[in-house]
Design an enzyme around this catalytic site. Structure first.
Site, PDB file in Angstrom:
ATOM      1  N   HIS A  99     -63.160  17.497  73.866  1.00 16.00           N
ATOM      2  CA  HIS A  99     -63.992  18.456  73.143  1.00 16.00           C
ATOM      3  C   HIS A  99     -65.460  18.092  73.394  1.00 16.00           C
ATOM      4  O   HIS A  99     -65.813  16.907  73.459  1.00 16.00           O
ATOM      5  CB  HIS A  99     -63.663  18.418  71.650  1.00 16.00           C
ATOM      6  CG  HIS A  99     -64.295  19.552  70.907  1.00 16.00           C
ATOM      7  ND1 HIS A  99     -65.642  19.559  70.586  1.00 16.00           N
ATOM      8  CD2 HIS A  99     -63.798  20.735  70.474  1.00 16.00           C
ATOM      9  CE1 HIS A  99     -65.916  20.696  69.973  1.00 16.00           C
ATOM     10  NE2 HIS A  99     -64.826  21.429  69.894  1.00 16.00           N
ATOM     11  N   GLU A 169     -64.394  26.367  76.406  1.00 16.59           N
ATOM     12  CA  GLU A 169     -65.310  26.412  75.265  1.00 16.59           C
ATOM     13  C   GLU A 169     -66.747  26.233  75.741  1.00 16.59           C
ATOM     14  O   GLU A 169     -67.221  25.088  75.865  1.00 16.59           O
ATOM     15  CB  GLU A 169     -64.980  25.268  74.296  1.00 16.59           C
ATOM     16  CG  GLU A 169     -63.638  25.377  73.628  1.00 16.59           C
ATOM     17  CD  GLU A 169     -63.688  24.752  72.246  1.00 16.59           C
ATOM     18  OE1 GLU A 169     -63.411  25.471  71.278  1.00 16.59           O
ATOM     19  OE2 GLU A 169     -64.034  23.579  72.119  1.00 16.59           O
TER      20      GLU A 169
END
Ligand code: PGA
Length: 247
Positions: A99, A169
Site C-alpha cells: 500500500h 491505487e
C-alpha cells in the site's frame, strides 16, 4: 468471475465502533449469494474479533478476512511485525502488500515487497498487491513505465501464484475525493491485464481499483472491463455507505 470488494480500515475504528459496524453490517447482509465477495482488513488487533464473527455468520463464505500488511520474514527478532503464519491462525485469506502508505511511511521498497509476496505464498494467503503512480508521474506522463516497473520488480517471472489481486491505487486519488476519469482507469486496467497475462505461473488474477471510492462512483468503476473489484478506504468505515457499495 465474482467481483471482490475490499474494506481497508487503515488505523481507524476501535472496539466500540467495530462492534456496532459488525452488528449492523451482518444483520443486513444475510449471506445473499448475489453479493460480491467481501474482504475486511481491520487493524491487526481486531482480526481475532472479526474472525470469530465471520466464522459464525458466514454460511456462504461471502466474507473473508485480510490483513493490511505482513512481515517479510517467517519469524524472529522483528519487533512489531506479524508473520504470515500468525495471520493464518486468524483465518486471514488475504494480505495487502505495498500500500502506498506503507511505501511512504515505512519505507517499504520493491525488494521488501517481493519478500512479502513470497511469504503470502508460503502460507497460502492471497496477496492484494498495490501499485499506483504519483501526481508527478501522471502529469509528466511517465506513469505507464512506472506502473510496469512496480509490477516487474515485485513479482518475479518464475513465481507460482495460485491467485493474485492487483490493486491499482493512484496515490493522488487516495483520500482526496478525486478519482481518475473512467477512461484513465480503463487504460491502466488494460495495461495491467496484459502485463499479468505474460506471467504464465499466475493461475488467477483480479484487478481492482482503489482511491476515493464511494457509493456514488463505485458502479461506474465496476463497469470497466478488466476491473473486478474495489479497494475501499474511508467509505468502508461507515457500514451504510459500504453496504451501498457492495449492493
Ligand atoms: P480511500 O483509500 O478510499 O480513503 O481513498 C483507499 C486506500 O488507500 O486503500
Amino acid at each position: 468471475m465474482k467481483n471482490i470488494i475490499v474494506a481497508n480500515w487503515k488505523m481507524n475504528q476501535d472496539f466500540a465502533t467495530i462492534s456496532s459496524w459488525i452488528n449492523d453490517f451482518f444483520y443486513k447482509i444475510c449471506d445473499d449469494k448475489n453479493f460480491p465477495e467481501i474482504a475486511i482488513c481491520p487493524p491487526y488487533l481486531y482480526l481475532d474479533m472479526l474472525s470469530k464473527v465471520i466464522n459464525k455468520n458466514n454460511k456462504n463464505s461471502l466474507i473473508s478476512l485480510g490483513s493490511q500488511d505482513i512481515s517479510f520474514s517467517q519469524s524472529g527478532a522483528y519487533t512489531g511485525d506479524i508473520s504470515a503464519k500468525m495471520l493464518k491462525d486468524f483465518s486471514c485469506k488475504y494480505a495487502i502488500i505495498g500500500h502506498s502508505e506503507r511505501r511512504q511511511f515505512h519505507c517499504e521498497t520493491n525488494d521488501i515487497l517481493e519478500k512479502k509476496l513470497k511469504m503470502t505464498i508460503a502460507e497460502d494467503i492471497v496477496p492484494i498487491f498495490c501499485i499506483g503512480e504519483s501526481l508527478k508521474d501522471r502529469q509528466e506522463k511517465t506513469y505507464v513505465d512506472f506502473l510496469k516497473s512496480q509490477i516487474k520488480s515485485v513479482i518475479p517471472k518464475d513465481i507460482y501464484l495460485e491467485s493474485l489481486v492487483l490493486a491499482y491505487e493512484p496515490i493522488w486519488s487516495i483520500g482526496t475525493d478525486t478519482t481518475p476519469k473512467i477512461s484513465a482507469i480503463k487504460e491502466v486496467a488494460d495495461l495491467v491485464c496484459s502485463e499479468l497475462l505474460n506471467y504464465k505461473n499466475i493461475k488467477n488474477f483480479k484487478i481492482i481499483y482503489g482511491g476515493s471510492v464511494k457509493s456514488s462512483n463505485s458502479k461506474e468503476i465496476l463497469s470497466i472491463k478488466n476491473i473486478n473489484g474495489l479497494l475501499v478506504g474511508s467509505a468502508s468505515l461507515n457500514y451504510k455507505e459500504f453496504f451501498k457499495i457492495i449492493s
